[in-house]
Design a protein around this motif. Structure first.
Motif, short mmCIF file in Angstrom:
data_model
loop_
_atom_site.label_atom_id
_atom_site.label_comp_id
_atom_site.label_asym_id
_atom_site.label_seq_id
_atom_site.Cartn_x
_atom_site.Cartn_y
_atom_site.Cartn_z
N LEU A 137 0.80 -1.12 0.12
CA LEU A 137 -0.02 -0.06 -0.01
C LEU A 137 0.75 1.20 -0.01
O LEU A 137 0.48 2.30 0.47
CB LEU A 137 -0.99 0.08 1.36
N MET A 138 2.06 1.04 -0.69
CA MET A 138 2.90 2.24 -0.60
C MET A 138 2.37 3.43 -1.28
O MET A 138 1.58 3.16 -2.30
CB MET A 138 4.44 2.04 -1.22
N HIS A 139 2.44 4.60 -1.12
CA HIS A 139 2.41 5.75 -1.70
C HIS A 139 0.77 6.14 -1.83
O HIS A 139 0.18 6.63 -2.95
CB HIS A 139 2.85 5.80 -3.17
N HIS A 140 -0.08 5.51 -0.75
CA HIS A 140 -1.52 6.03 -0.95
C HIS A 140 -2.18 6.97 -0.15
O HIS A 140 -3.14 7.27 -0.15
CB HIS A 140 -2.21 4.46 -0.47
N GLY A 141 -1.03 7.66 0.72
CA GLY A 141 -1.35 8.73 1.50
C GLY A 141 -2.62 8.43 2.44
O GLY A 141 -3.46 9.21 2.52
N LEU A 142 -2.28 7.30 3.04
CA LEU A 142 -3.34 6.93 4.30
C LEU A 142 -3.60 7.96 5.19
O LEU A 142 -4.72 8.19 5.67
CB LEU A 142 -2.96 5.61 4.92
N GLY A 143 -2.53 8.49 5.76
CA GLY A 143 -2.39 9.24 7.05
C GLY A 143 -3.02 8.52 8.12
O GLY A 143 -3.07 7.26 8.01
N PRO A 144 -2.94 9.22 9.13
CA PRO A 144 -3.04 8.36 10.37
C PRO A 144 -4.47 7.57 10.41
O PRO A 144 -4.70 6.59 11.13
CB PRO A 144 -2.98 9.60 11.70
N LYS A 145 -5.73 8.41 10.17
CA LYS A 145 -7.11 7.81 10.21
C LYS A 145 -7.26 6.77 8.91
O LYS A 145 -7.62 5.73 9.57
CB LYS A 145 -7.95 8.72 9.86
N GLY A 146 -6.41 6.85 7.87
CA GLY A 146 -6.36 5.64 6.85
C GLY A 146 -5.60 4.38 7.42
O GLY A 146 -6.04 3.44 7.27
N ALA A 147 -4.61 4.98 8.17
CA ALA A 147 -3.60 3.73 8.82
C ALA A 147 -4.65 2.97 9.88
O ALA A 147 -4.39 1.72 10.08
CB ALA A 147 -2.65 4.25 9.22
N LYS A 148 -5.33 3.64 10.51
CA LYS A 148 -6.22 3.14 11.47
C LYS A 148 -7.09 2.16 10.91
O LYS A 148 -7.34 0.93 11.58
CB LYS A 148 -6.84 4.16 12.45
N ALA A 149 -7.70 2.60 10.04
CA ALA A 149 -8.79 1.69 9.42
C ALA A 149 -7.96 0.19 8.82
O ALA A 149 -8.47 -0.81 8.90
CB ALA A 149 -9.39 2.45 8.24
N ASN A 168 3.29 6.80 3.52
CA ASN A 168 1.91 7.21 3.73
C ASN A 168 1.56 8.16 4.74
O ASN A 168 0.40 8.25 5.15
CB ASN A 168 1.15 5.86 4.06
N TRP A 169 2.82 9.09 5.18
CA TRP A 169 2.47 9.87 6.07
C TRP A 169 1.73 9.19 7.38
O TRP A 169 0.85 9.99 7.90
CB TRP A 169 1.62 11.08 5.47
N GLY A 174 -0.39 7.20 13.26
CA GLY A 174 -0.53 6.09 12.46
C GLY A 174 0.39 4.86 12.89
O GLY A 174 -0.17 3.84 12.88
N THR A 175 1.53 5.37 13.25
CA THR A 175 2.48 4.11 13.61
C THR A 175 1.99 3.35 14.61
O THR A 175 2.05 2.17 15.04
CB THR A 175 3.80 4.52 13.50
N ALA A 176 1.47 4.11 15.93
CA ALA A 176 0.94 3.50 17.12
C ALA A 176 -0.13 2.61 16.56
O ALA A 176 -0.05 1.41 17.42
CB ALA A 176 0.47 4.62 17.95
N VAL A 177 -1.01 2.72 16.09
CA VAL A 177 -2.01 1.81 15.52
C VAL A 177 -1.70 0.59 14.78
O VAL A 177 -2.06 -0.47 15.13
CB VAL A 177 -3.41 2.51 14.76
N VAL A 178 -0.62 1.02 13.97
CA VAL A 178 -0.19 0.03 13.17
C VAL A 178 0.63 -1.24 14.25
O VAL A 178 0.70 -2.35 14.23
CB VAL A 178 1.01 0.17 12.32
N ASN A 196 7.74 7.64 6.62
CA ASN A 196 6.49 7.66 7.33
C ASN A 196 6.61 8.90 8.57
O ASN A 196 5.50 9.16 9.11
CB ASN A 196 5.74 6.51 7.67
N ARG A 197 7.92 9.57 8.69
CA ARG A 197 7.97 10.21 9.74
C ARG A 197 7.47 9.95 10.98
O ARG A 197 6.73 10.51 11.70
CB ARG A 197 7.04 11.80 9.22
N LEU A 198 8.15 8.62 11.51
CA LEU A 198 7.49 8.03 12.60
C LEU A 198 7.75 8.75 13.98
O LEU A 198 7.16 9.09 14.66
CB LEU A 198 8.23 6.72 12.87
#
Length: 405
Positions: A137-149, A168-169, A174-178, A196-198
């Protein structure tokens, strides 16, 4: 006075079933000898006719059948009631049909529900490939909310074993939910969270998971602005986690203090086979600490230290590490500001090393003399197994060669 003839008995009306077989439809008294009763003598030798029994009327049959049906219904209802009461007396752990939920091994239904709740647009590519073993899912611009889903739906996924969420920013949230997903999922063994600027928050979350996760084998954290503070969390995780075999920490902002804590972790780690620390700022004591950690490690097979600032001090420490390390097979120290002095130190280590197969010293100002001394050291080592030695393009315009030995 003469006897009057008896009139014949009127014929009985046929019932629904008609006249009974064996009975006559009329009875003539004259056949019995002209009297209403026959003598016993006349009955001798003749078979007596059975007495006539009148058939029940149609109305009577209906009433009797209805009564029987009502009785049967009452008995059935009574039996059903008793069965229900007996079933209620039994304890059961089985779920009723109404309470059963449909098992969702891919997490698709959960993903769509979470997207609706969080107000994010579902990623169609993710939905189509949730059953794949490798999910990118690289380069999909998920962001924290998208990553959570994505993370919440992957918690119960049993298909994906390799996950790429690079660029995915995600940030720290976002890293915490992953990371929380990796705590629950026991199938994913390869994760790429590069670009991803963790930051410190993301490093802390991943460190907590690495203390517990025994499934993850490969982790890529390249280009995440990880600094010396983040290095402390990762170093703590490497001290206890012996399952992680490959770690990529390249293109970050690790400095001297980060090198010191990571060097200790490298020395104590008992499972990692490949480590990438290229494109950082390991210098001075930090570079020396990393080199000493390499000397003490007995599991590491591949180490990339290119594009740092090891300098001659770091090269000298690496030379000493190569003397005692008996497992390392690939080492890259390209572009580390190593001069002739540092090249001579590396040569001393190569003179005794018996496991190194590939060495890259590219883009270092070691001059021709440094190259020659390294080659002579390898030739003087009877146990040397070096196969590839890279001296390509030097900083001062000198062009070396890539050769197989």
């Amino acid at each position: 006075m003469p006897k009057l003839p008896l009139s014949p008995v009127p014929e009985q009306e046929n019932d629904v079933g008609g006249p009974r077989p064996g009975s006559s439809s009329s009875f003539d008294v004259s056949q019995s000898g002209g009297s209403s009763s026959s003598s016993p003598d006349s009955a001798v030798g003749e078979k007596a006719s059975p007495p006539y029994i009148a058939e029940p009327q149609e109305g009577e049959n209906c009433h009797e059948e209805k009564a029987e049906d009502d009785l049967e219904e009452e008995e059935c209802e009574k039996e059903a009631k008793e069965d229900v009461e007996s079933e209620e007396d039994w304890d059961t752990d089985l779920e009723t049909e109404d309470s059963r939920k449909v098992y969702d091994p891919t997490g698709k239904a959960k993903y769509l529900e979470i997207c609706q709740t969080c107000g994010v647009t579902p990623v169609s590519y993710f939905i189509r490939h949730m059953n794949d073993s490798e999910l990118s899912l690289m380069h999909h611009g998920l962001g924290p909310k998208g990553a959570k889903a994505v993370a919440l739906s992957l918690a119960s996924n049993i298909s994906v074993v390799k996950l790429n969420l690079s660029d995915n920013w995600l940030n720290g949230d976002g890293t915490a939910v992953v990371a929380e997903m990796l705590r629950e999922n026991c199938y994913i063994s390869d994760v790429d969270l590069s670009e991803n600027r963790l930051g410190k928050k993301g490093a802390k979350a991943l460190s907590a998971v690495l203390h517990e996760n025994t499934t993850l084998v490969t982790l890529k954290l390249s280009g995440n602005e990880l600094n010396d503070q983040a290095a402390k969390y990762l170093a703590d995780a490497l001290l206890t986690n012996n399952k992680l075999e490959s770690l990529d920490l390249s293109h970050n902002a690790f400095g001297e203090s980060a090198g010191e804590v990571l060097g200790t972790a490298i020395a104590e780690n008992a499972g990692m086979k490949e480590l990438n620390l290229s494109w950082n700022c390991f210098r001075g004591q930090g570079a020396v600490a990393v080199a000493k950690g390499l000397g003490a490690n007995i599991f590491l097979r591949v180490l990339d230290l290119s594009y740092n600032g090891f300098g001659n001090k770091g090269a000298a420490a690496l030379g000493e590490a190569l003397k005692i390390n008996n497992v390392l097979e690939e080492l890259n120290v390209g572009n580390n500001r190593i001069s002739l002095e540092g090249a001579l130190c590396l040569a001393l280590g190569l003179k005794e090393n018996k496991t190194l197969r590939c060495l890259s010293v590219t883009r270092n100002p070691i001059q021709s003399e440094g190259c020659i001394r390294i080659l002579k050291a390898i030739q003087a080592n009877p146990g040397a197994v070096l196969e590839v030695l890279d001296f390509s393009v030097g900083v001062n315009g000198w062009k070396g060669v890539r050769c197989g030995l």
